[in-house]
Structure formats: structure tokens, C-alpha cells
Design an enzyme around this catalytic site. Sequence first.
Site, PDB file in Angstrom:
ATOM      1  N   LYS A 176       0.869  -1.176   0.000  1.00  0.00           N
ATOM      2  CA  LYS A 176       0.000   0.000   0.000  1.00  0.00           C
ATOM      3  C   LYS A 176       0.906   1.227   0.000  1.00  0.00           C
ATOM      4  CE  LYS A 176      -4.231  -1.753   0.617  1.00  0.00           C
ATOM      5  NZ  LYS A 176      -5.353  -1.421  -0.273  1.00  0.00           N
ATOM      6  N   LYS A 186     -13.834  -7.616  -6.321  1.00  0.00           N
ATOM      7  CA  LYS A 186     -13.899  -7.695  -4.860  1.00  0.00           C
ATOM      8  C   LYS A 186     -15.347  -7.935  -4.449  1.00  0.00           C
ATOM      9  CE  LYS A 186     -10.983  -4.999  -2.634  1.00  0.00           C
ATOM     10  NZ  LYS A 186     -10.330  -3.821  -2.014  1.00  0.00           N
TER      11      LYS A 186
HETATM   12 MG    MG Z   1      -7.124  -1.810  -3.741  1.00  0.00          MG
END
Ligand code: MG
Length: 373
Positions: A167, A267
Site C-alpha cells: 500500500k 472484490k
Molecule cells: Mg485496492
Amino acid sequence: MTEGSDGPPVPSEVELRWVRMPLRAPMRSGHGAESTREVVLVRVQLDDGGNGWGECSALSRPTYTGEYTAGAWAVLRDELVPDLLARRRSSVVGHPMAAAGLATAQADADLRRIDRSLTEQLGRAQRVVPASHVPTCAVIGRLDRIDDLLDEVAAAIQQGAAAVKLKITPSRRDLDHLRAVRATWPTLALAADLNGTAGVAHIEVLTALDSLGLLYLEQPVTPEDLVTSALVASRLGTPVALDESVTSLAMAEAALRLAAGSVLNVKPARLGGPLAAARLAGLAADSGVAAFCGGMLETGVGRAAALAVAALPACTLPTDLGPSSRYFASDVTAPIEAGADGTIPVPTGPGIGVVPDPDRLDECTVDRLILHR
Ligand code: MG
């Protein structure tokens, strides 16, 4: 959902559980940090007494998308569940994470009636054979110290992760961190997720990222800005993956037509549940683009359901779903763990293949509500 039916049967009751579970370590990303996982677990009960479970995996604050736990709780309690119990077509706009919790619970209950796993059901719908085990991509949040980051990456590799994703934000520090990982592991399948924090003003950083041989660069720009995403994608050799931008099948089609990305993060939590995510994976396959099943720091309930999507051959890249022990000291279901080779077995039991442990569920529950038909 099962053959010959108009959809899952209407439940006689729906239970909502607001559960709170500490994460082993805070997950920091470009959109914020999460240290305690608060999700809404949904249980539907059918007239024959059969049950099904689902999870709304919205974060505790509306920083990833507009949904958040308290909002999802309210929309389930006041809108989605009453609509379902009254057999009304819901007029609710948005809230796919809340809807995913209910849709998953319904699918789980429905499939348990016919003793079929969600994995098998999704495979049948696409006429494919789902994988029995899936390789994983270990997602590592932003850390302050490079040494800590290198330790985390080393641990992920040692545990058998097929890929590692960091991230990041478009900052000099995060670029240096990524470079250090690349210098240490020159052939590692390495990806980065900007969570929409970059733009054309960061083209210098994006160009630097492009030289690191990344598997993909995820969500570089603001989710709705598909035109800028297309511009960035055209300037980079690294495939651009779209996560927050992909809110529906129609948005995914628009993104692909604009060449805003060439990898889709399907997702289930964000797309309205595993069935909707599987359809999006099917679109990726039909369009010839790569896809992977993303995660939302799910508990075992959401994790098991998402693994059925990750098992589809259309999900060509390692899933972000990790083992339970990566996130929780104690999960709400039996822990979902990786084998010695780092792959995670895909649930094969009826429905989503897991149920919450009643005692553990009670320990984690901070609010509870049952609505009847
Ligand atoms: Mg993502």
C-alpha cells in the site's frame, strides 16, 4: 438462484450482528488506517429452519468507499432487510457492501438446502472448474521504517505468498520503500496499490514506479476519473489495475473501453456479493484482461465466500485474500489457513463452507438485532 427457482426463498427472519475484532496489526493505506475490524454479519433463517451467513465488510469509516459499518447497519436494519422480508423490490440506491452481506447469506442458505458449495455453484454458472487451492498476494500496509517493511515482505515470502503488494501513496518515502523491496528481491512478483491518491501531477513518481517491474499498479487515480486513469495507463508499461473504479459491470465495461486499466480487482465485498463479483470476473475473461479477487480484511465468513470467487479460472492473478491468522489472533469461524506451499484451500462444504463459532461470535458481538417476516 438454484435451477428452476426465481431466486432464493424469502427468509422467515434475519439476524444482524455488529461484530468488533482487533486486527493483529493496523492496516495503513493511502485512504487511512484500520486497527479494529467492525463488520456486520447477517444470518438469514428459512421456513425449514435452515440458516445462511453473509458479511458486510464495510470499513468503520467511509474512507475506502462511501459505505461504513454504522451506515451499513442502518441501511440493512431500516431498508434492505425489511424490503426482503416484505417481498418488496428494494429501491435503495448504492450500498453494495450492505447488500453483499444479505445476498451472501441468502445464497449460503439456498445452497445448503441442496447441499452444494458456493464454489461449485459459481463454477457451474461459468461452465468452468474452480481451483481447489489458490495462490495468494500478501498485502502489506504502509510502514514507517524500511527495515520493518523488509521484515514483513521476508515473512510473507517465507509463508509462501506468490506475490506481495504494498500500500503506497505517491510520496518520495513510499517510492523509496518500494525500491528497497525491489532491490532486495529483484524477481519477486511485486505490486503496489495507490488507492486513488495519485494524479497527473504525480507523473514523475508514476514514471519512477513504472521502472520497478511491477506486476500491476492498482488504482493510481481517483476512482471516477477514468479519463485520467486511461491517460496514466497509456504512459506506463506497468498494467494498471482498477479497484475502487469498478463499482458495477457497466462501470467495468466503460473502464475497459476507455483503456483506463487492463486488470480488474473483482472484490465481492464491494460489488454486492460473490455472485456479482463472479459475473465481473466473467467479463474480465471475455474481455481478455487479467483479474484477481480482492479482499476487505474480511472475517472468516466473508473470506470463505470470497475464496469461491478467487477459485474461478477468470481470476488469473493471486488473490489478496490471506489466511485468517494474518489478520486476526482469533477469527469468528474456524481459521482459514494456507498450506505449506502458501496456497489456501477453497471451501468445498455446502454454501460458503463455514459457519461462525457461536461462542466466538458472542464474544465479538457489540450489537444484535433480529427482524421477522
Ligand atoms: Mg485496492
